[in-house]
Each structure stands twice: as C-alpha cells, then as structure tokens.
Design a protein around this motif. Structure first.
Motif, short mmCIF file in Angstrom:
data_model
loop_
_atom_site.label_atom_id
_atom_site.label_comp_id
_atom_site.label_asym_id
_atom_site.label_seq_id
_atom_site.Cartn_x
_atom_site.Cartn_y
_atom_site.Cartn_z
N ILE A 171 1.01 -1.36 0.07
CA ILE A 171 -0.27 0.10 -0.08
C ILE A 171 0.79 1.12 0.20
CG2 ILE A 171 -1.67 1.19 1.23
CD1 ILE A 171 -2.58 -1.36 2.43
N MET A 172 0.68 2.09 -0.75
CA MET A 172 1.22 3.07 -1.23
C MET A 172 0.73 4.50 -0.83
SD MET A 172 3.68 4.29 -4.49
CE MET A 172 5.14 5.30 -4.49
N ILE A 173 1.17 5.25 0.12
CA ILE A 173 0.27 6.37 0.42
C ILE A 173 1.09 7.66 0.68
CG2 ILE A 173 -1.50 5.02 1.48
CD1 ILE A 173 -0.37 6.09 4.35
N GLU A 174 0.54 8.91 0.71
CA GLU A 174 0.96 10.31 1.20
C GLU A 174 0.25 10.52 2.44
OE1 GLU A 174 1.48 13.20 -2.53
OE2 GLU A 174 -0.17 11.66 -2.78
N VAL A 175 1.13 10.72 3.38
CA VAL A 175 0.37 11.04 4.58
C VAL A 175 -0.61 12.52 4.34
CG1 VAL A 175 0.70 11.87 7.07
CG2 VAL A 175 2.04 10.07 6.04
N ILE A 176 0.35 13.29 3.75
CA ILE A 176 -0.35 14.58 3.14
C ILE A 176 -0.56 14.72 1.70
CG2 ILE A 176 -0.56 17.17 3.28
CD1 ILE A 176 0.49 17.02 5.64
N ILE A 206 5.57 4.82 2.05
CA ILE A 206 4.98 6.11 2.26
C ILE A 206 5.75 7.20 1.46
CG2 ILE A 206 4.76 8.15 4.01
CD1 ILE A 206 4.24 5.80 6.17
N ASP A 207 5.15 8.03 0.63
CA ASP A 207 5.60 8.88 -0.32
C ASP A 207 6.04 10.31 0.64
OD1 ASP A 207 6.31 11.04 -2.20
OD2 ASP A 207 5.20 10.00 -3.64
N GLU A 208 7.05 10.74 0.98
CA GLU A 208 7.49 11.91 1.77
C GLU A 208 8.29 12.80 0.77
OE1 GLU A 208 6.96 12.56 5.02
OE2 GLU A 208 6.31 11.11 6.17
N VAL A 209 8.01 12.66 -0.36
CA VAL A 209 8.76 13.40 -1.20
C VAL A 209 8.53 14.94 -1.10
CG1 VAL A 209 8.98 14.19 -3.81
CG2 VAL A 209 8.92 11.69 -3.34
N GLN A 210 7.16 15.55 -0.72
CA GLN A 210 6.86 16.69 -0.62
C GLN A 210 6.82 17.21 0.90
OE1 GLN A 210 3.47 19.98 -1.72
NE2 GLN A 210 4.04 18.32 -3.25
N THR A 211 6.46 16.07 1.80
CA THR A 211 6.44 16.26 3.20
C THR A 211 7.62 16.02 3.99
OG1 THR A 211 5.46 13.96 3.24
CG2 THR A 211 3.69 15.77 2.86
N GLY A 212 8.55 15.52 3.31
CA GLY A 212 9.75 15.02 4.20
C GLY A 212 10.59 16.26 4.66
N GLY A 217 6.58 19.80 10.38
CA GLY A 217 6.84 20.08 11.69
C GLY A 217 7.14 18.80 12.49
N SER A 218 7.81 17.85 11.73
CA SER A 218 8.63 16.75 12.20
C SER A 218 9.65 16.15 11.07
CB SER A 218 7.75 15.30 12.72
OG SER A 218 6.70 14.97 11.58
N ARG A 219 10.35 15.36 11.31
CA ARG A 219 11.32 15.05 10.12
C ARG A 219 10.68 14.54 8.92
NH1 ARG A 219 15.44 10.71 12.56
NH2 ARG A 219 13.13 9.67 12.76
N TYR A 220 9.87 13.58 9.45
CA TYR A 220 9.07 12.86 8.24
C TYR A 220 7.64 13.12 8.80
CZ TYR A 220 13.55 10.93 7.32
OH TYR A 220 14.82 10.64 6.87
N ALA A 221 6.50 13.23 7.92
CA ALA A 221 5.20 13.29 8.10
C ALA A 221 4.66 12.21 8.90
CB ALA A 221 4.38 13.74 7.17
N PHE A 222 5.00 11.11 8.60
CA PHE A 222 4.61 9.85 9.15
C PHE A 222 4.84 9.71 10.79
CE2 PHE A 222 8.99 7.99 8.33
CZ PHE A 222 8.91 7.42 9.45
N GLU A 223 5.89 10.35 11.18
CA GLU A 223 6.02 10.26 12.67
C GLU A 223 5.13 10.95 13.45
OE1 GLU A 223 11.14 10.51 12.62
OE2 GLU A 223 9.75 12.62 12.36
N GLN A 224 4.03 11.53 12.77
CA GLN A 224 2.96 12.23 13.55
C GLN A 224 1.74 11.39 13.63
OE1 GLN A 224 2.14 16.22 12.13
NE2 GLN A 224 4.18 16.46 11.29
N PHE A 225 1.99 10.19 12.93
CA PHE A 225 0.87 8.98 13.12
C PHE A 225 1.38 7.85 13.49
CE2 PHE A 225 -0.24 12.21 10.13
CZ PHE A 225 -1.72 12.34 10.31
N GLU A 226 0.80 6.83 13.78
CA GLU A 226 1.01 5.66 14.30
C GLU A 226 1.32 4.63 12.99
OE1 GLU A 226 -1.61 3.82 17.26
OE2 GLU A 226 -1.19 5.51 18.44
N LEU A 227 2.48 5.06 12.32
CA LEU A 227 2.74 4.50 10.99
C LEU A 227 4.11 3.65 11.38
CD1 LEU A 227 1.20 6.87 8.66
CD2 LEU A 227 0.16 4.53 9.11
#
Length: 384
Positions: A171-176, A206-212, A217-227
């Motif tokens: 499963i491939m997602i963007e957090v935002i 997790i595609d963090e190309v734009q959010t990383g 407000g965190s190194r990677y956006a996924f760190e703000q969720f239980e991922l």
C-alpha cells in the motif's frame, strides 16, 4: 518561437536571484517566495552554510560513480534512517526515481505485483510512478499504463479493505496529498492501513517527497501518526534545490535489492550528498523543528479569519504546508498575489498552497498573509 518544449505552463516571470524567502526577477522586483520551488528550498534561497559546503566539495570531487565505496553516502544514510523503522538507503536524483525504486523493491521482495494507492495521489510522471498516481489528468494521452495499481478513495476505510487480496504487494500513500489538494490522512485511515499491512504481510510505502525533511513539523510526516513504513521516499527538500532523491527501506528488504537489481549513474554523487548532509544537519535539529511548528501555528492563525467568508471552504495542512480551499478557481488570486509581490502555487484548481521556506520569519509570514487575506476578501466583495 521558443526552442523549449511547451510542457510547462510557465508564468511570464524570470527569477534571477534569491536570499532566504525573498527572490528577485530580471527587472529588479522582489517577491516573497511562498512556493519554495514547490517544497524544495526548505532552508531558503542561497543559504550560506549550504553554499559553503557545496563550494568546498566542488573543489574535491564531483563524480566517481557507484562502482566505488562511498563513506559520505553512508553518513547521509545513517542520518536519514536514525531513530526510525528504516535501516538502509538508496540514493537517486528525484522523487519520481525514488518512487520507481520503491515500486521495484516492493514487487521484487514480495513476488507480488499489485500496489494499492489513493485517488488524487501524485507519485511522479515516469510510467511506473504515473501509473501509481491517482489523477487521470496526469495520465491522459499516454496510452495503456501499468495495470497493477488499484486506486482507492483517500481516507475511506471500506474501499481500502475491499481492494486488499492475496495479490497485493504494498500500500503506497502520502500522509498529506500535496499535489492532490493538501488533504491530510485521518487517524482512522492511518490505523487501518497499518493494521492491514501488519496482519496481511503487505509492505507499507510512504511517499514523503513533498512532506519530508521537516516540512510538516517533524522530520517525516509519518512520525505524527502510528505508522511504521517499510519504505519511505524522499527528494525535494533533501537537497534544498540540488537534485537528490532517496528511497529508505527496512532491514528485512536488504537482501531483495542486491547488486544488479537497480542503479543510477548520478544518484548519490558527492556534490548532492554533501548538500544533503548539511540540510539534514540543520533541518533535523530539534530546536529547528520546534520553530517550524511554531511558525506553522502562527501561519494558520494568520489566515484563519478567512474561514469567516463563504468563499473559503476549508484550511488544511500541517506545519508549513497549508492549503486554502475556495469555492471558486484560484488562478486569478495567484496572479494578483504575484503582482502584489507574493509567489504562490495552487494544488488543483480550487486550492492555494502555502509553502514558505522553513526559515521564513514572523514578519514575512505576517506580510504574506496580509496580502493573501486582502486579495481573497476583495475577490469576495467583487464577486458578491
């Protein structure tokens, strides 16, 4: 007649230099750059520390190829995977390339071919990444694409569950979803994605190309969720304008990406790596990340009065990645903002995306929000 292909809808504006948040065109006019090169110049234009490290590296070595050991790549990889579920890195030149690598690794490791992505997602413009993207406008005119992608509505649990079967590799997602309108994953959907991946032995990309790189407000956006992703892709802010991308993977994937499975001529070259080392050193500092959070909170407060107007549907986002959705198209406001000295980028036809450098000052946030608020309010007055 231009000698360039017209594949970009370019604005008739030539930017020739920049410093921090401020850029200047060839006529000498200055602008507040709230595009950051589309989430690239996270540390602002012409950052002195980055100029210094690039200059020093340019006098030592530009290119040697990935035929040889690279201690500097090792250092950068360590910085990117530290304190995360990830263990290894592959370096390339862009977000699209990072996503292509992720797709290949997921399929090779699992021996399965189907990857679930979301509608309105954006993962790139090469054939694999374009096939993964959940926007039809990106795909029009290119004929049959890869058939092994299933697109489900973002944040819809039932549709996600229905798409899962024994053929799914990842499963491939963007957090935002940045290009898709600045839509943030909700807690329930994030939890469902994680539980499905865990229970059914499916990889999470997790595609963090734009959010990383601290954009949200965190190194990677996924760190703000239980991922706990198995693969993360990066680019944009990683090089602050110097081309570099990265795919990070967990330890269990190491043996699936052995010699000959994937490669790149320019990926991880000494110039790019030296820049990215300095970027991570600065952007991953906890005090810097706290400043990004504080500025993100301030920016939301500054534009929140717009919610009192019927023309503004919603303000979304986290950190210094915000989207303001209007009831009408935003192209005229983007153009008027440019005339007023503020550069903006849309996210679709009805969303204004705010992407200032993470080094933006409080005064610059106030100035930009004042311009934007005045433009939207005046448009409401005219339209009414």
């Amino acid at each position: 007649m231009s000698s360039l292909f017209h594949n970009y809808a370019r604005r008739p504006l030539s930017i020739v230099k920049g410093q921090g948040t401020v850029v200047e065109d060839d006529s000498g006019k200055s602008y507040l750059d709230f595009t950051s090169g589309i989430a690239v110049t996270n540390l602002g234009h012409s950052h002195p520390a980055i100029i210094d490290v690039l200059h020093r590296q340019s006098e030592k070595l530009w290119h040697i190829s990935n035929l040889f050991d690279s201690p500097e790549q090792e250092k950068l990889a360590d910085a990117l995977v530290s304190d995360s579920p990830l263990s290894h890195a592959f370096f390339c030149n862009s977000g699209t390339e990072a996503n292509e690598a992720a797709i290949k690794l997921a399929r090779k490791h699992t021996k399965k071919s189907v990857i679930i992505t979301c509608e309105q997602s954006f993962h790139g413009r090469t054939f694999g990444a374009m096939s993964a993207t959940g926007q039809e406008k990106i795909k029009q005119g290119f004929g049959p694409l890869l058939e092994s992608f299933r697109h489900v509505p973002f944040n819809q649990l039932d549709a996600l569950e229905e798409a899962v079967d024994e053929t799914v590799a990842a499963i491939m997602i963007e957090v935002i979803q940045g290009e898709g309108g600045v839509h943030v994953i909700n807690k329930a959907f994030a939890e469902k994605v994680q539980s499905i991946c865990h229970d059914k032995d499916i990889l999470l990309i997790i595609d963090e190309v734009q959010t990383g790189i601290s954009r949200t407000g965190s190194r990677y956006a996924f760190e703000q969720f239980e991922l706990e992703p198995d693969i993360v892709t990066l680019a944009k802010g990683l090089g602050n304008g110097f081309p570099i991308g990265a795919m990070l993977g967990s330890a269990k994937l190491f043996d699936s990406f052995g010699p000959g499975t994937h490669g790149t001529t320019f990926g991880g070259n000494p110039l790019a790596v030296s820049v990215a080392q300095k970027v991570t050193e600065l952007a991953f500092d906890p005090s810097f990340i706290q400043q990004v959070n504080d500025k993100g909170t301030l920016l939301k407060e500054l534009v929140s009065p717009l919610l009192n107007n019927s023309s503004v549907k919603e303000i979304r986002g986290t950190g210094l990645l915000l989207g303001i959705e209007l009831t009408s198209e935003v192209s005229s406001i983007v153009k008027q903002a440019e005339q007023a000295g503020l550069l903006l980028v849309p996210a679709g036809s009805h969303v204004i995306r705010l992407l200032p450098p993470l080094t933006v000052t409080r005064e610059e946030l106030i100035s930009a929000s004042t311009i934007l608020n005045d433009l939207i309010l005046s448009k409401v007055s005219i339209d009414s």
